[in-house]
Write a protein that holds these residues in place. Structure first.
Motif, PDB file in Angstrom:
ATOM      1  N   ILE A  70     -12.101 -11.462   4.221  1.00 44.07           N
ATOM      2  CA  ILE A  70     -11.020 -10.819   3.460  1.00 44.07           C
ATOM      3  C   ILE A  70     -11.237  -9.312   3.409  1.00 44.07           C
ATOM      4  N   LEU A  71     -12.486  -8.905   3.143  1.00 41.33           N
ATOM      5  CA  LEU A  71     -12.795  -7.477   3.102  1.00 41.33           C
ATOM      6  C   LEU A  71     -12.569  -6.831   4.464  1.00 41.33           C
ATOM      7  N   THR A  74      -8.819  -6.612   5.257  1.00 41.71           N
ATOM      8  CA  THR A  74      -8.146  -5.597   4.433  1.00 41.71           C
ATOM      9  C   THR A  74      -8.495  -4.187   4.895  1.00 41.71           C
ATOM     10  N   LEU A  78      -6.193  -1.160   6.460  1.00 38.49           N
ATOM     11  CA  LEU A  78      -6.223   0.165   5.850  1.00 38.49           C
ATOM     12  C   LEU A  78      -6.594   1.231   6.877  1.00 38.49           C
ATOM     13  N   THR A 137     -14.644  -0.710  11.213  1.00 41.26           N
ATOM     14  CA  THR A 137     -13.719  -1.818  11.477  1.00 41.26           C
ATOM     15  C   THR A 137     -13.651  -2.122  12.970  1.00 41.26           C
ATOM     16  N   LEU A 201      -8.059 -12.178   7.999  1.00 38.57           N
ATOM     17  CA  LEU A 201      -7.346 -12.663   6.815  1.00 38.57           C
ATOM     18  C   LEU A 201      -6.953 -14.129   6.971  1.00 38.57           C
ATOM     19  N   ILE A 206      -6.207 -16.169   3.533  1.00 38.18           N
ATOM     20  CA  ILE A 206      -5.166 -15.344   2.913  1.00 38.18           C
ATOM     21  C   ILE A 206      -3.846 -15.499   3.657  1.00 38.18           C
TER      22      ILE A 206
END
Length: 282
Positions: A70-71, A74, A78, A137, A201, A206
């Motif tokens: 999830i981190l 996300t 971003l 990332t 995700l 999610i």
């Protein structure tokens, strides 16, 4: 590895140009005594960027698998948003970056040393934080051990050398064109990072559709082959993406790339043909 080299080069060169413009302007205006606050701001910005990268790496390692996904997803989204904004901003302001920074430096000189530290900190720190986030990332997306990080570090090292050559006035290129085409490559890399973030995700429960694969060409392009590894390292290629990944990849890449490569309406052909001026200490 090449994709991460490009990230390090593109992002690092922006920061290098900012530094050499600030230093060259102080030298030209006989303000060499004010160089220390500028270097202090640069050092703080670099330290904060390294600390941010370390926090991302070591902080995420303490999380559960689902929380890590999830981190990672996300932060991938971003970072793609930040990089997309950055490449459009640099394309628009590349030719005016020098004058804008000099105006800010004039105001800071009038206010004192503290203002010079803050000016350098914000000018370089923004680039540094963006670089740390996008490299982290991208490295997570490639999942290829240390090679992506080595590529990014080599790109940063190259940008430092280029920045020094710009400062000395021995290297002249059209910065607007440089940032235009490297920016287009970054948009392509960002599309892969975004697709990987969507996959994260999905693995973090999610988003749905983790088992709904759009296609599978693993037999044609094995992930562990040299060309599969190359495609993954450069473009975050995945031989078996989900339907949502493909949709998001296309929805991002096609309009963003078309908009980025479209001729800017506010530029005359005469202005577009002029080479960007380079900072020099002489």
């Amino acid at each position: 590895m090449f994709g991460n080299y490009l990230i390090g080069l593109r992002e690092g060169l922006e920061a290098s140009l900012v530094v050499c413009i600030l230093i060259a302007y102080l030298v030209k205006t006989d303000n060499k005594s004010r160089l220390t606050p500028v270097w202090t701001g640069v050092a703080i910005a670099v330290a904060l960027s390294l600390a941010f990268g370390a926090l991302l790496q070591f902080g995420s390692s303490t999380l559960t698998f689902q929380a890590q996904e999830i981190l990672g997803g996300t932060l991938s989204i971003l970072s793609v948003g930040l990089v997309t904004w950055m490449v459009f901003w640099m394309r628009r302001t590349a030719r005016h970056l020098k004058s804008e920074l000099q105006d800010k430096l004039d105001a800071a000189l009038a206010l004192g040393s503290g203002a010079l530290v803050i000016t350098a900190l914000f000018a370089v720190g923004r680039e540094g934080l963006e670089t740390s986030l996008f490299i982290w990332t991208a490295v997570q997306a490639s999942g290829d051990g240390l090679r992506p990080l080595v590529g990014a570090l080599l790109g940063l090292a190259t940008s430092v050398v280029l920045g020094w050559l710009f400062y000395k006035g021995t290297l002249r290129i059209d910065l607007a064109e440089f940032f235009r085409w490297t920016g287009a490559m970054l948009v392509l890399v960002a599309a892969g990072v975004l697709a990987y973030g969507i996959h994260d995700l999905q693995e973090g429960d999610i988003l749905p559709g983790l088992r709904n694969v759009a296609f599978d060409i693993s037999d044609t392009i094995p992930a562990d082959s040299w060309y599969g590894t190359l495609l993954k390292g450069v473009f975050n290629f995945q031989p078996d993406p989900t339907v949502i990944q493909v949709i998001v990849w296309l929805l991002y890449l096609v309009p963003v790339m078309a908009t980025f490569l479209a001729p800017a309406r506010d530029r005359s052909s005469a202005t577009a043909s002029q080479p960007a001026s380079q900072p020099s200490a002489e």
